[in-house]
Design an enzyme around this catalytic site. Sequence first.
Site, PDB file in Angstrom:
ATOM      1  N   LEU A   1       0.821  -1.213   0.000  1.00 20.95           N
ATOM      2  CA  LEU A   1       0.000   0.000   0.000  1.00 20.95           C
ATOM      3  C   LEU A   1       0.855   1.264   0.000  1.00 20.95           C
ATOM      4  CD1 LEU A   1      -2.785  -1.068   2.536  1.00 20.95           C
ATOM      5  CD2 LEU A   1      -2.781  -1.264   0.034  1.00 20.95           C
TER       6      LEU A   1
ATOM      7  N   ASN B   1      14.504   4.726  11.411  1.00 15.36           N
ATOM      8  CA  ASN B   1      13.402   4.023  10.751  1.00 15.36           C
ATOM      9  C   ASN B   1      13.956   3.239   9.552  1.00 15.36           C
ATOM     10  OD1 ASN B   1      10.996   3.146   9.656  1.00 15.36           O
ATOM     11  ND2 ASN B   1       9.952   5.119   9.857  1.00 15.36           N
TER      12      ASN B   1
ATOM     13  N   ASN C   1      13.202   0.392   8.094  1.00 12.82           N
ATOM     14  CA  ASN C   1      12.278  -0.125   7.070  1.00 12.82           C
ATOM     15  C   ASN C   1      11.922   0.953   6.058  1.00 12.82           C
ATOM     16  OD1 ASN C   1      12.234  -2.664   8.210  1.00 12.82           O
ATOM     17  ND2 ASN C   1      10.311  -2.356   9.297  1.00 12.82           N
TER      18      ASN C   1
ATOM     19  N   TYR D   1      12.531   3.660   0.716  1.00 14.55           N
ATOM     20  CA  TYR D   1      12.824   4.830  -0.116  1.00 14.55           C
ATOM     21  C   TYR D   1      14.036   4.604  -1.013  1.00 14.55           C
ATOM     22  CZ  TYR D   1       9.280   7.136   2.670  1.00 14.55           C
ATOM     23  OH  TYR D   1       8.104   7.463   3.277  1.00 14.55           O
TER      24      TYR D   1
END
Length: 174
Positions: free
Chosen positions: A109, A137, A139, A144
């Site tokens: 998503l 972060n 993950n 990205y």
Amino acid sequence: MSVMMDIKKCTLEDVNHLQNISYKTFNETFKDQNSPENMKAYLEKAFTVEQLEKELSNTSSQFFFMYVNHEIAGYLKVNTDDAQSEEMGEEALEIERIYIGNSFQKRGLGKHLFNKAVEIATTLNKKKIWLGVWGKNKNAIAFYKKQGFVQTGSHSFYMGDEEQIDFIMVKTLL
């Protein structure tokens, strides 16, 4: 069983739903790495109805809900021009927030919301997309990088009274 997925632009009438999903997803994402006091301070400042109405009313910002089977699964916020949280110029679009609820994670998503941001940037003739992502972060950073972003710098982000470092990541659009 087929899954119905849809992305819809938020309006001022959606402010309460936006507040709920903002609070929920931010809390789910960061509560385990931050003190309850700092989380509370941030959530109560960043996601008030008044603050979200102000952001929704800014013509240089846009919010979108991600629906899965008619349930809000997450959301996206993009900024251009003076709504950007850093001075990146008129050729840039900022992804300020892209969050998916824990129960909807690992379904691709986030990629759909990312693609929506690219579509907006392309429509607006932007040359690059950028964002700030918390250095811890892992993950999100991996996601990205997979989308073609590179780290170009960093800036401070305050979670309550704690200074944290966000990596500035940029993707050049072709």
